[in-house]
Write a protein that holds these residues in place. Structure first.
Motif, short mmCIF file in Angstrom:
data_model
loop_
_atom_site.label_atom_id
_atom_site.label_comp_id
_atom_site.label_asym_id
_atom_site.label_seq_id
_atom_site.Cartn_x
_atom_site.Cartn_y
_atom_site.Cartn_z
N ARG A 136 -2.29 -5.69 -7.74
CA ARG A 136 -1.08 -4.95 -8.07
C ARG A 136 -1.26 -4.14 -9.36
N LYS A 137 -1.94 -4.70 -10.32
CA LYS A 137 -2.19 -3.96 -11.57
C LYS A 137 -3.02 -2.72 -11.30
N ARG A 138 -4.03 -2.87 -10.45
CA ARG A 138 -4.89 -1.72 -10.13
C ARG A 138 -4.10 -0.65 -9.39
N CYS A 139 -3.23 -1.07 -8.48
CA CYS A 139 -2.46 -0.10 -7.70
C CYS A 139 -1.45 0.67 -8.55
N GLU A 140 -1.06 0.11 -9.68
CA GLU A 140 -0.09 0.78 -10.55
C GLU A 140 -0.71 1.92 -11.35
N LYS A 141 -2.04 1.93 -11.43
CA LYS A 141 -2.71 3.01 -12.17
C LYS A 141 -2.63 4.31 -11.37
N PRO A 142 -2.62 5.48 -12.06
CA PRO A 142 -2.49 6.76 -11.36
C PRO A 142 -3.53 6.98 -10.27
N ASP A 143 -4.75 6.52 -10.50
CA ASP A 143 -5.81 6.74 -9.52
C ASP A 143 -6.21 5.44 -8.82
N ASN A 202 -2.50 7.62 9.94
CA ASN A 202 -3.48 7.10 8.99
C ASN A 202 -4.08 5.80 9.48
N LEU A 203 -5.33 5.56 9.15
CA LEU A 203 -5.99 4.27 9.40
C LEU A 203 -6.29 3.60 8.06
N TRP A 204 -6.05 2.29 8.00
CA TRP A 204 -6.19 1.53 6.76
C TRP A 204 -7.01 0.27 6.99
N ASN A 205 -7.86 -0.06 6.00
CA ASN A 205 -8.57 -1.33 5.98
C ASN A 205 -7.71 -2.32 5.19
N LEU A 206 -7.30 -3.43 5.82
CA LEU A 206 -6.39 -4.38 5.19
C LEU A 206 -7.08 -5.61 4.62
N ASN A 207 -8.39 -5.65 4.61
CA ASN A 207 -9.09 -6.85 4.17
C ASN A 207 -8.74 -7.23 2.73
N GLU A 208 -8.70 -6.24 1.82
CA GLU A 208 -8.41 -6.54 0.42
C GLU A 208 -7.00 -7.11 0.26
N GLN A 209 -6.04 -6.55 0.98
CA GLN A 209 -4.66 -7.03 0.87
C GLN A 209 -4.51 -8.44 1.45
N LEU A 210 -5.24 -8.73 2.51
CA LEU A 210 -5.16 -10.07 3.10
C LEU A 210 -5.74 -11.12 2.16
N LYS A 211 -6.78 -10.76 1.45
CA LYS A 211 -7.33 -11.69 0.44
C LYS A 211 -6.33 -11.86 -0.71
N ALA A 212 -5.66 -10.78 -1.08
CA ALA A 212 -4.73 -10.84 -2.21
C ALA A 212 -3.54 -11.76 -1.93
N VAL A 213 -2.99 -11.71 -0.71
CA VAL A 213 -1.81 -12.54 -0.44
C VAL A 213 -2.17 -14.02 -0.31
N ASP A 214 -3.46 -14.33 -0.25
CA ASP A 214 -3.90 -15.72 -0.20
C ASP A 214 -4.20 -16.30 -1.57
N ASN A 215 -4.19 -15.47 -2.61
CA ASN A 215 -4.61 -15.93 -3.93
C ASN A 215 -3.77 -15.24 -5.00
N ILE A 265 0.87 -1.18 0.00
CA ILE A 265 0.00 0.00 0.00
C ILE A 265 0.91 1.23 0.00
N LYS A 266 0.77 2.10 -0.97
CA LYS A 266 1.61 3.29 -1.02
C LYS A 266 1.36 4.16 0.21
N HIS A 267 2.47 4.64 0.79
CA HIS A 267 2.38 5.38 2.05
C HIS A 267 3.22 6.64 1.94
N GLN A 268 2.62 7.78 2.20
CA GLN A 268 3.34 9.04 2.15
C GLN A 268 4.22 9.20 3.39
N GLY A 269 5.53 9.21 3.17
CA GLY A 269 6.46 9.34 4.28
C GLY A 269 6.87 8.00 4.85
N CYS A 270 8.04 7.97 5.48
CA CYS A 270 8.48 6.76 6.18
C CYS A 270 7.48 6.39 7.28
N VAL A 271 7.37 5.09 7.52
CA VAL A 271 6.46 4.61 8.56
C VAL A 271 7.24 4.50 9.87
N ASN A 272 6.94 5.38 10.81
CA ASN A 272 7.61 5.35 12.11
C ASN A 272 7.14 4.17 12.96
#
Length: 463
Positions: A206-213, A185-198, A155-162
């Motif tokens: 990953r293809k969707r995240c590469e798009k500008p929006d 920031n608060l994030w919903n991780l459900n989509e990413q958890l499904k992605a790493v399982d399949n 997930i793209k994150h603005q700034g280093c994660v402290n």
């Protein structure tokens, strides 16, 4: 993105271990092993203690017999904070291979290339499984089947994660991240958890995240802190309640409103600021009281807060004077709630009994000075009330058991070993500049640690 993890121990010249438990007494003494040099002569093997100088012909080699599991992993840019994500694979998992889920935050050189990483580590075999299968297998395919795999959804994150911490509300896994840009920031991780399982879902994600929006947006962002910070913790007894502390000494309390699908957060704009102007380094909610939290600071103090009281009067207890430098980390005992452990820049570990906290000054129950550099991480074992682990900038992770007492009836000729506190069970090394460790609450005895040099996932014979 799927990455192979190194299923061997560590580079032999970089990884060392020392077990000081009664169940492996031989490793406390200088012993000979069956290793031979190029001339066929036996090589003397002895326990290495951190800080000892090495002769030119000596090298450090991990003793596999002191581990039940040991793996090393890399994730690109260093991840100096992470958290374990609870899963549905069951509790008390001790059968190998193991799988686990983590969320971590990168510290890349450029602010705009940082990510939160939702990771699945799978096929984590035990030491005995690897050794026995290596001896019996002649097939390359069989060897490949034993290689651990790390699957990552970024997930793209603005700034280093402290710092990053996660929680679960109903069927949603949430993460809070502290950005170096001063935002939480608060994030919903459900989509990413499904992605790493399949695999197919991961490619699509990953293809969707590469798009500008197509990037993932945070559920909520708080810009009310005056600067960046490190203190961050979810309340374990009141879902959706969060505390965040910054480098100017301000702590803000977050509370959730709404339901699982339309949740929002209200952040109290009035800070708890008894530490000000000194940085809040760590925050821990009480394991059993939803209105009580602890904090530690650069001001060398630990404070206990009651959130039912107005911020000006919320600091109920405060102790200082034991640590001689910044207190970096604290951990609240999950089983015996009256105990805290703290670690500081002075290398000191202090065990505190909250019942002994007094306005007139308090003395810790015990202090340990094993670390030779700042302590950067400490955590009580989730099931064993007397066991905790600590790590620091001296590249050591130490496992401790406070129930162990000095046995004066046994005397060793090796003074360097007997000089160690009896509560010290094990020293794990091999990582450079250790930043954070966590016990996995569903895999007994398993520790995950992160450092500039990557991750270690291991279990020793001591715990």
């Amino acid at each position: 993105m799927s990455e192979k993890m190194d299923h061997e121990t560590m580079n032999d010249t970089e990884d060392e271990s020392m077990d000081n438990s009664s169940e492996d007494a031989e490793s406390e003494k200088i012993t000979e092993n069956e290793n031979e040099d190029q001339n066929g002569s036996k090589i003397e093997s002895k326990v290495y203690l951190p800080g000892q100088p090495l002769d030119a012909e000596e090298e450090l080699v991990v003793d596999k017999s002191t581990y039940r599991m040991l793996h090393h992993a890399q994730s690109g840019a260093p991840c100096l904070s992470f958290d374990v994500i609870l899963d549905d694979l069951g509790s008390d998992r001790e059968t190998y291979p193991l799988s686990m889920y983590l969320v971590a935050g990168t510290q890349a050189a450029k602010a705009h290339v940082n990510n939160l990483l939702v990771m699945k580590m799978s096929n984590l075999h035990g030491i005995k499984d690897i050794d026995s299968e290596d001896e019996s297998s002649d097939s390359e395919d069989e060897n490949n089947e034993r290689i651990p795999v790390m699957t990552v959804a970024p997930i793209k994150h603005q700034g280093c994660v402290n710092r990053v911490r996660c929680t679960q509300i109903e069927h949603t896994t949430l993460a809070a991240s502290w950005s170096e840009l001063g935002r939480v920031n608060l994030w919903n991780l459900n989509e990413q958890l499904k992605a790493v399982d399949n695999t197919a879902s991961l490619l699509s994600y990953r293809k969707r995240c590469e798009k500008p929006d197509g990037g993932v947006k945070p559920l909520f962002t708080f810009n009310g802190h005056l600067t960046e910070g490190y203190g961050l913790d979810w309340c374990p007894t009141e879902k959706g309640t969060l505390a965040s502390g910054d480098c100017k000494g301000n702590i803000h309390i977050w509370r959730i409103s709404g339901n699982d699908t339309s949740a929002t957060w209200q952040v109290d704009q009035r800070p708890y600021n008894s530490h000000a102007p000194y940085s809040v380094e760590d925050i821990q909610w009480s394991p059993n009281e939803r209105n009580v939290l602890a904090s530690c600071s650069v001001d060398k103090s630990i404070k206990i807060w009651d959130t039912r009281v107005s911020p000006q009067s919320a600091c109920m207890l405060s102790v200082s004077g034991t640590h001689t430098a910044d207190i970096n980390v604290i951990s609240w005992n999950r089983k015996e709630n009256q105990f805290l452990v703290s670690g500081g820049d002075d290398g000191l570990l202090c065990i505190w009994d909250l019942r002994e906290f007094s306005p007139n000054g308090s003395t810790p129950l015990a202090t340990f000075k094993q670390h030779t550099a700042p302590v950067t991480t400490v955590e009580w074992h989730p099931q064993e009330a007397t066991v905790f682990a600590s790590g620091g900038a001296d590249d050591q992770i130490a496992q401790w058991d406070l129930s162990v007492e000095v046995d004066h009836s046994e005397e060793s000729k090796d003074n360097e070993i007997t000089d160690l506190p009896p509560q010290l069970l094990f020293i794990h090394q091999g990582q450079t500049d250790i930043k954070e460790l966590h016990w996995h609450p569903q895999c007994p005895g398993t520790i995950i640690s992160t450092a500039h040099s990557g991750y270690n996932i291991f279990r020793t014979i001591s715990v």
